[in-house]
Write a protein that holds these residues in place. Sequence first.
Motif, PDB file in Angstrom:
ATOM      1  N   ALA A  82       3.436  -3.546  18.317  1.00  0.00           N
ATOM      2  CA  ALA A  82       3.935  -4.899  18.204  1.00  0.00           C
ATOM      3  C   ALA A  82       3.397  -5.404  19.537  1.00  0.00           C
ATOM      4  O   ALA A  82       3.551  -4.882  20.509  1.00  0.00           O
ATOM      5  CB  ALA A  82       5.345  -5.151  18.109  1.00  0.00           C
ATOM      6  N   GLY A  83       2.809  -6.741  19.499  1.00  0.00           N
ATOM      7  CA  GLY A  83       2.150  -7.292  20.600  1.00  0.00           C
ATOM      8  C   GLY A  83       2.461  -8.586  20.822  1.00  0.00           C
ATOM      9  O   GLY A  83       3.409  -9.379  20.193  1.00  0.00           O
ATOM     10  N   ASP A 120       8.915 -21.651  13.759  1.00  0.00           N
ATOM     11  CA  ASP A 120       8.715 -22.891  13.939  1.00  0.00           C
ATOM     12  C   ASP A 120       7.375 -23.362  14.593  1.00  0.00           C
ATOM     13  O   ASP A 120       7.111 -23.753  15.669  1.00  0.00           O
ATOM     14  CB  ASP A 120       9.971 -23.461  14.945  1.00  0.00           C
ATOM     15  CG  ASP A 120      11.318 -23.169  14.741  1.00  0.00           C
ATOM     16  OD1 ASP A 120      11.407 -23.220  13.459  1.00  0.00           O
ATOM     17  OD2 ASP A 120      12.285 -22.936  15.753  1.00  0.00           O
ATOM     18  N   SER A 121       6.394 -22.793  13.982  1.00  0.00           N
ATOM     19  CA  SER A 121       4.939 -22.790  14.156  1.00  0.00           C
ATOM     20  C   SER A 121       4.558 -22.231  15.550  1.00  0.00           C
ATOM     21  O   SER A 121       3.440 -22.216  16.054  1.00  0.00           O
ATOM     22  CB  SER A 121       4.514 -24.423  14.356  1.00  0.00           C
ATOM     23  OG  SER A 121       5.011 -25.094  15.508  1.00  0.00           O
ATOM     24  N   LEU A 122       5.411 -21.534  16.001  1.00  0.00           N
ATOM     25  CA  LEU A 122       5.157 -20.585  17.191  1.00  0.00           C
ATOM     26  C   LEU A 122       4.889 -19.138  17.120  1.00  0.00           C
ATOM     27  O   LEU A 122       5.644 -18.613  16.165  1.00  0.00           O
ATOM     28  CB  LEU A 122       6.207 -20.986  18.464  1.00  0.00           C
ATOM     29  CG  LEU A 122       6.403 -22.353  18.946  1.00  0.00           C
ATOM     30  CD1 LEU A 122       7.550 -22.228  19.955  1.00  0.00           C
ATOM     31  CD2 LEU A 122       4.902 -22.794  19.676  1.00  0.00           C
ATOM     32  N   HIS A 123       4.338 -18.462  17.611  1.00  0.00           N
ATOM     33  CA  HIS A 123       3.953 -16.882  17.339  1.00  0.00           C
ATOM     34  C   HIS A 123       4.684 -16.413  18.668  1.00  0.00           C
ATOM     35  O   HIS A 123       4.142 -16.358  19.764  1.00  0.00           O
ATOM     36  CB  HIS A 123       2.447 -16.525  17.311  1.00  0.00           C
ATOM     37  CG  HIS A 123       1.955 -17.013  16.176  1.00  0.00           C
ATOM     38  ND1 HIS A 123       1.152 -18.350  16.130  1.00  0.00           N
ATOM     39  CD2 HIS A 123       1.870 -16.817  14.940  1.00  0.00           C
ATOM     40  CE1 HIS A 123       0.837 -18.655  14.743  1.00  0.00           C
ATOM     41  NE2 HIS A 123       1.200 -17.708  14.021  1.00  0.00           N
ATOM     42  N   PRO A 124       5.522 -15.488  18.460  1.00  0.00           N
ATOM     43  CA  PRO A 124       6.399 -14.803  19.741  1.00  0.00           C
ATOM     44  C   PRO A 124       5.669 -13.790  20.155  1.00  0.00           C
ATOM     45  O   PRO A 124       4.626 -13.200  19.535  1.00  0.00           O
ATOM     46  CB  PRO A 124       7.725 -14.312  19.004  1.00  0.00           C
ATOM     47  CG  PRO A 124       7.424 -14.321  17.532  1.00  0.00           C
ATOM     48  CD  PRO A 124       6.436 -15.362  17.200  1.00  0.00           C
ATOM     49  N   GLU A 125       5.939 -13.404  21.461  1.00  0.00           N
ATOM     50  CA  GLU A 125       5.490 -12.057  21.944  1.00  0.00           C
ATOM     51  C   GLU A 125       6.287 -11.055  21.938  1.00  0.00           C
ATOM     52  O   GLU A 125       7.556 -11.142  22.536  1.00  0.00           O
ATOM     53  CB  GLU A 125       4.942 -12.346  23.579  1.00  0.00           C
ATOM     54  CG  GLU A 125       4.536 -10.999  24.178  1.00  0.00           C
ATOM     55  CD  GLU A 125       3.826 -11.448  25.582  1.00  0.00           C
ATOM     56  OE1 GLU A 125       3.522 -10.575  26.220  1.00  0.00           O
ATOM     57  OE2 GLU A 125       4.029 -12.625  26.152  1.00  0.00           O
ATOM     58  N   PHE A 126       5.788 -10.140  21.266  1.00  0.00           N
ATOM     59  CA  PHE A 126       6.646  -8.687  21.200  1.00  0.00           C
ATOM     60  C   PHE A 126       6.489  -7.743  22.072  1.00  0.00           C
ATOM     61  O   PHE A 126       5.244  -7.265  22.148  1.00  0.00           O
ATOM     62  CB  PHE A 126       6.513  -8.420  19.586  1.00  0.00           C
ATOM     63  CG  PHE A 126       7.079  -9.008  18.770  1.00  0.00           C
ATOM     64  CD1 PHE A 126       8.518  -9.784  18.558  1.00  0.00           C
ATOM     65  CD2 PHE A 126       6.306  -9.740  17.706  1.00  0.00           C
ATOM     66  CE1 PHE A 126       8.884 -10.562  17.493  1.00  0.00           C
ATOM     67  CE2 PHE A 126       6.424 -10.594  16.714  1.00  0.00           C
ATOM     68  CZ  PHE A 126       7.865 -11.137  16.573  1.00  0.00           C
ATOM     69  N   ARG A 127       7.295  -7.130  22.916  1.00  0.00           N
ATOM     70  CA  ARG A 127       7.119  -6.064  23.840  1.00  0.00           C
ATOM     71  C   ARG A 127       8.360  -5.035  23.540  1.00  0.00           C
ATOM     72  O   ARG A 127       8.428  -4.189  24.293  1.00  0.00           O
ATOM     73  CB  ARG A 127       7.272  -6.655  25.309  1.00  0.00           C
ATOM     74  CG  ARG A 127       6.273  -7.764  25.719  1.00  0.00           C
ATOM     75  CD  ARG A 127       6.032  -7.791  27.130  1.00  0.00           C
ATOM     76  NE  ARG A 127       5.117  -8.588  27.508  1.00  0.00           N
ATOM     77  CZ  ARG A 127       4.778  -8.960  28.817  1.00  0.00           C
ATOM     78  NH1 ARG A 127       5.352  -8.201  29.745  1.00  0.00           N
ATOM     79  NH2 ARG A 127       3.896  -9.980  29.100  1.00  0.00           N
ATOM     80  N   SER A 128       9.046  -5.115  22.468  1.00  0.00           N
ATOM     81  CA  SER A 128       9.996  -4.090  22.178  1.00  0.00           C
ATOM     82  C   SER A 128      10.069  -3.727  20.833  1.00  0.00           C
ATOM     83  O   SER A 128       9.872  -4.497  19.904  1.00  0.00           O
ATOM     84  CB  SER A 128      11.597  -4.650  22.606  1.00  0.00           C
ATOM     85  OG  SER A 128      11.500  -4.698  23.907  1.00  0.00           O
TER      86      SER A 128
END
Length: 353
Positions: free
Chosen positions: A59-60, A83-91
């Motif tokens: 995940a990234g 909500d039209s945003l792409h989250p940043e995954f670090r876990s």
Amino acid sequence: MKKTILLFGLLVTILSCKQQQIEQDFEVTAFSKIEINTLHEDSISIRAIVIDSNQLWFAGNNGKYGAIDLKTNKKFRGRISKDSLHPEFRSIAKTKEGVFVLSVANSGLLYKINKDKTIVKLVYQEKNEKVFYDSMQFLDDRFGVAMGDPVSDCLNIIITNDGGNSWQKVPCEKLPKVEEGEAAFAASNTNVILRGNSIFIVSGGKKARCFVSKDKGMSWQVYETPIVQGKAMTGIFTADFYDEKIGFIAGGDYEKQEANVDNKAMTRDGGKTWKLVGQNTGFGYASCVQFVPKSEGKSLVCVGGTGVHFSNDSGATWKKLAEDKDLYTLRFQNDSVAYAAGRNRVVELKFKE
């Protein structure tokens, strides 16, 4: 009475000799080189990977996640938007039922992805301008922990007891207080380590400490470490525990990545005391450190800003195996093969004598 004492003494001597023989028979493999094979390339920053049987999940940033079949190299890629945003995954973490990915910043978003990759479900959300989650791990198929930077005067910790289907925030009054400027680094999903009933959490910034719970989060002890600290970008960036006693922490100064003093330490008493090792040798800034399986806690591999390094003497000395500075996280599949990820790629690492 004398015969009893003599027999007892003889038994102690035999057991002592037996233990010495076991220690002499055990030899730690010394890796001298490494083969790096690229498995996946994309425009992505990956700091979270987990091995699930014959699949490597990652995940990234930019909402991207995926899985690689380690036998066929078949790849799956997904993308999450909120909500039209792409989250940043670090876990990232896994159970037998699913894989979980957790985003860093506001809103903190925790998703469960089923193993056939057809269902992605939001199982926890936290809105707060200070929210920043750093790491998540499962002990088994029921109990899991995620931690993040303070939103008040304690670390932000959530726990699940039902396999990740629901999560509860641990109230601040039940957690140790943090010092001013103390937080954590989402460098490689290695701030939280679960072994047995023990939870180990490490911090960085102006304080670099080890938070330990021996009862799955019901009570906590906090221990000082000798890792460099005092500035926003100093402290512990990564940790690993071989078992509930033997552990290793590493980090340094992100703004002085070549500095290799006061950035590595070992514990043999479950995090209560730490001893600096490898002073002025080996790697500088560390992003991820992992024990080599079946090494009795003596062999370690580190990736970070100064390359890939290996030690087979509990961190006292280190050998650089590769110059690659763009690997952020790694996990071992067995005692000679690991997988790592970082800037724009996922790789296989084959360690050789």
